[in-house]
Design an enzyme around this catalytic site. Structure first.
Site, PDB file in Angstrom:
ATOM      1  N   PRO A  73       0.890  -1.247  -0.235  1.00  0.00           N
ATOM      2  CA  PRO A  73       0.397  -0.018  -0.056  1.00  0.00           C
ATOM      3  C   PRO A  73       1.260   0.746  -0.102  1.00  0.00           C
ATOM      4  O   PRO A  73       0.298   1.988  -0.829  1.00  0.00           O
ATOM      5  CB  PRO A  73      -1.126  -0.374   1.109  1.00  0.00           C
ATOM      6  CG  PRO A  73      -0.765  -1.283   1.751  1.00  0.00           C
ATOM      7  CD  PRO A  73       0.318  -2.437   0.748  1.00  0.00           C
ATOM      8  N   HIS A  74       1.696   1.565   0.724  1.00  0.00           N
ATOM      9  CA  HIS A  74       2.742   2.624   0.664  1.00  0.00           C
ATOM     10  C   HIS A  74       3.511   2.755  -0.668  1.00  0.00           C
ATOM     11  O   HIS A  74       3.827   3.867  -0.420  1.00  0.00           O
ATOM     12  CB  HIS A  74       3.635   2.667   1.863  1.00  0.00           C
ATOM     13  CG  HIS A  74       4.321   2.037   1.820  1.00  0.00           C
ATOM     14  ND1 HIS A  74       5.056   0.556   2.128  1.00  0.00           N
ATOM     15  CD2 HIS A  74       5.867   2.445   0.983  1.00  0.00           C
ATOM     16  CE1 HIS A  74       5.977   0.330   1.900  1.00  0.00           C
ATOM     17  NE2 HIS A  74       6.737   1.388   1.478  1.00  0.00           N
TER      18      HIS A  74
END
Ligand SMILES: Cc1cc2nc3c(=O)[nH]c(=O)nc-3n(C[C@H](O)[C@H](O)[C@H](O)COP(=O)(O)O)c2cc1C
Length: 184
Positions: A73-74
């Protein structure tokens, strides 16, 4: 209005109890799709399940989980987003980003972001005026982070007292955001 992909980061400030009004106002004003990241503290203040109606994707809360196309996700969220709005922003998340501490998904994503990052501080008056907090805000401004500043007076929910430094109302917030997003 041009279509925008808006990533919201919610941290554990008391202002999070009002997040639904702010997100409703954003959806009414912008042609957008939305994803949300919550910190662990934010999840203690607002129920993540109540936010799933605002997103097209997910309410993210874990750096090490994979969410479909957002496998890491990041890394993948910043590629997706046209803008990241940290709303509300605690003294803690401001301090972490200003000092390069990337120990949760929101702080890490804010540092990995190549899109504009708009920070909306919400702390009590004494925290907000603390030199450490003001120093961190100044550093972030110099680094190119954008701010929607607290303004006017609002009622502090914990004490029921009127304090300076409340977040702008949802309508005022979105008016300020509009100018910034049009250029994002
Ligand atoms: C009820 C409650 C309200 C809080 N409100 C605020 C706030 O308005 N601003 C703030 O900076 N911290 C506030 N805090 C403290 C933060 O939740 C705490 O610093 C936390 O570590 C922040 O984590 P986060 O930045 O990862 O969300 C509050 C804590 C509690 C229990």
């Amino acid at each position: 209005m041009e279509y925008k992909k808006i990533l919201i980061g919610i941290s554990g400030s008391i202002g999070a109890v009002e997040i639904h009004s702010y997100l409703t106002e954003i959806h009414q004003r912008f042609n957008c799709s939305m994803n949300i990241i919550m910190t662990e503290s934010a999840k203690k203040i607002v129920n993540p399940d109540s936010l799933k109606y605002f997103v097209d994707g997910y309410v993210f809360d874990n750096m090490f989980d994979s969410y479909s196309e957002f496998k890491i996700p990041h890394v993948h969220l910043p590629n997706w987003a046209d803008v990241l709005i940290i709303l509300p922003a605690t003294a803690n998340i401001i301090g972490k980003i200003a000092n390069g501490i990337a120990d949760d998904l929101l702080a890490t994503t804010a540092m990995a972001a190549t899109c504009p990052v708009i920070i909306v501080p919400n702390t009590n008056e004494h925290m907000y005026n603390r030199r450490a907090v003001q120093r961190n805000i100044q550093e972030l401004k110099e680094d190119g982070y954008l701010f929607i500043e607290p303004e006017g007076e609002g009622v502090q929910l914990s004490t029921k007292k009127k304090i300076k430094g409340a977040m702008p109302s949802p309508k005022e917030f979105v008016s300020q955001l509009e100018g910034m997003i049009l250029h994002a």
